[in-house]
Motif scaffolding. Structure first.
Motif, PDB file in Angstrom:
ATOM      1  N   UNK A   1      21.533  -4.255  17.191  1.00  0.00           N
ATOM      2  CA  UNK A   1      22.551  -3.251  16.948  1.00  0.00           C
ATOM      3  C   UNK A   1      22.656  -2.364  18.168  1.00  0.00           C
ATOM      4  N   UNK A   2      23.858  -1.963  18.477  1.00  0.00           N
ATOM      5  CA  UNK A   2      24.080  -1.112  19.632  1.00  0.00           C
ATOM      6  C   UNK A   2      23.632   0.304  19.315  1.00  0.00           C
ATOM      7  N   UNK A   3      23.362   1.123  20.335  1.00  0.00           N
ATOM      8  CA  UNK A   3      23.029   2.537  20.084  1.00  0.00           C
ATOM      9  C   UNK A   3      24.101   3.250  19.271  1.00  0.00           C
ATOM     10  N   UNK A   4      25.371   2.921  19.520  1.00  0.00           N
ATOM     11  CA  UNK A   4      26.450   3.557  18.757  1.00  0.00           C
ATOM     12  C   UNK A   4      26.367   3.185  17.286  1.00  0.00           C
ATOM     13  N   UNK A   5      26.078   1.927  17.003  1.00  0.00           N
ATOM     14  CA  UNK A   5      25.958   1.487  15.613  1.00  0.00           C
ATOM     15  C   UNK A   5      24.781   2.159  14.933  1.00  0.00           C
ATOM     16  N   UNK A   6      23.662   2.263  15.655  1.00  0.00           N
ATOM     17  CA  UNK A   6      22.490   2.924  15.070  1.00  0.00           C
ATOM     18  C   UNK A   6      22.775   4.399  14.817  1.00  0.00           C
ATOM     19  N   UNK A   7      23.463   5.046  15.739  1.00  0.00           N
ATOM     20  CA  UNK A   7      23.807   6.459  15.562  1.00  0.00           C
ATOM     21  C   UNK A   7      24.722   6.630  14.350  1.00  0.00           C
ATOM     22  N   UNK A   8      25.677   5.722  14.210  1.00  0.00           N
ATOM     23  CA  UNK A   8      26.588   5.812  13.063  1.00  0.00           C
ATOM     24  C   UNK A   8      25.814   5.676  11.749  1.00  0.00           C
ATOM     25  N   UNK A   9      24.903   4.710  11.693  1.00  0.00           N
ATOM     26  CA  UNK A   9      24.109   4.521  10.475  1.00  0.00           C
ATOM     27  C   UNK A   9      23.264   5.755  10.178  1.00  0.00           C
ATOM     28  N   UNK A  10      22.649   6.319  11.213  1.00  0.00           N
ATOM     29  CA  UNK A  10      21.816   7.512  11.027  1.00  0.00           C
ATOM     30  C   UNK A  10      22.645   8.696  10.543  1.00  0.00           C
ATOM     31  N   UNK A  11      23.846   8.843  11.092  1.00  0.00           N
ATOM     32  CA  UNK A  11      24.709   9.956  10.694  1.00  0.00           C
ATOM     33  C   UNK A  11      25.170   9.791   9.254  1.00  0.00           C
ATOM     34  N   UNK A  12      25.543   8.582   8.903  1.00  0.00           N
ATOM     35  CA  UNK A  12      25.951   8.324   7.509  1.00  0.00           C
ATOM     36  C   UNK A  12      24.810   8.615   6.552  1.00  0.00           C
ATOM     37  N   UNK A  13      23.600   8.209   6.919  1.00  0.00           N
ATOM     38  CA  UNK A  13      22.439   8.467   6.064  1.00  0.00           C
ATOM     39  C   UNK A  13      22.197   9.963   5.917  1.00  0.00           C
ATOM     40  N   UNK A  14      22.370  10.716   7.011  1.00  0.00           N
ATOM     41  CA  UNK A  14      22.178  12.166   6.958  1.00  0.00           C
ATOM     42  C   UNK A  14      23.238  12.820   6.072  1.00  0.00           C
TER      43      UNK A  14
END
Length: 243
Positions: free
Chosen positions: A16-29
């Motif tokens: 997963x790209x850093x952008x994808x990981x950031x998106x997942x983390x933000x959604x989880x938050x």
């Protein structure tokens, strides 16, 4: 739930790209804050603009992660069903019969009273006009799956025979339901109708007692909710002659 975006060209499959990981983390938050708001003020307390402010994001930016409050609530509903299904599947029902039914009912009740805000979210329509995601049905069936397994060994008494007949017709008319019952029981005949009848009958029994407890409706009454639930489970076991 949203699907995983495709990997960028040249990336290894499954990475997963850093952008994808950031998106997942933000959604989880965002979802974590929404659950906190749900616990504090119920469904009406869930506010996207307040969530955005808490995480230092503009309102329009947050809408890139969830298109609306209903979109966010829909994911919380699915997450809640997945959580309770995991707890139910973790129950050891190898003993079968009455003891297994009690164990499943206890696990369901324990999950609900530990987080009543999530239980009340999935109990019914949380807000007028809200429509749960189509996948909710499949997740709800995962919760009931182990109950099918237990009731597959039952023998219905006369009082529930009319229900067995009606659910038998449902099995014949709905291939998806028949496949669901067969997945959990290996049955595709009259015995499958017994399993389905038991599981569906257990559902309102559980919601009746557990829902009233989760909503605080038993406060001041002279009984323990666990005692009432145990009595109801025994009556249900008697109706299907579970040993």
């Amino acid at each position: 739930m949203t699907s995983t975006p495709p990997t960028r060209s040249g990336a290894r499959t499954g990475t997963r790209t850093p952008r994808e990981r950031y998106r997942d983390q933000t959604r989880a938050e965002i979802k974590q804050i929404a659950v906190s708001q749900l616990a504090a003020g119920g469904v009406e307390g869930v506010a996207l603009l307040r969530i955005a402010k808490e995480i230092g994001m503009s309102g329009p930016a947050l809408y890139r992660y969830f298109a609306s409050r209903d979109d966010l609530l829909g994911e919380l509903v699915v997450d809640a069903y997945q959580a309770v299904a995991a707890d139910i599947r973790a129950v050891d029902i190898s003993s079968g019969g009455r003891a297994a039914l009690h164990a499943l009912a206890t696990a369901f009740r324990d999950w609900a009273v530990a987080q009543p805000h999530l239980y009340l979210l999935i109990q019914g329509t949380p807000v007028p006009g809200f429509r749960a995601p189509d996948e909710t049905v499949a997740h709800a069936r995962e919760v009931l799956g182990p109950f099918l397994t237990v009731f597959a060994g039952g023998r219905p008494s006369g009082s529930v025979e009319p229900l067995v007949g009606e659910f038998g017709r449902w099995l014949r008319d709905d291939a998806a339901v028949a496949a669901w019952v067969e997945k959990w029981t290996g049955l595709s005949s009259e015995e499958a109708a017994v399993a389905l009848t038991g599981a569906i009958t257990a559902w309102p029994q559980l919601h009746g007692t557990v829902g009233l407890e989760a909503a605080g409706q038993f406060a001041g009454m002279g009984h323990r909710p666990t005692t009432l639930l145990a009595a109801q489970v025994d009556m249900l076991a008697d109706a299907f002659q579970l040993a």
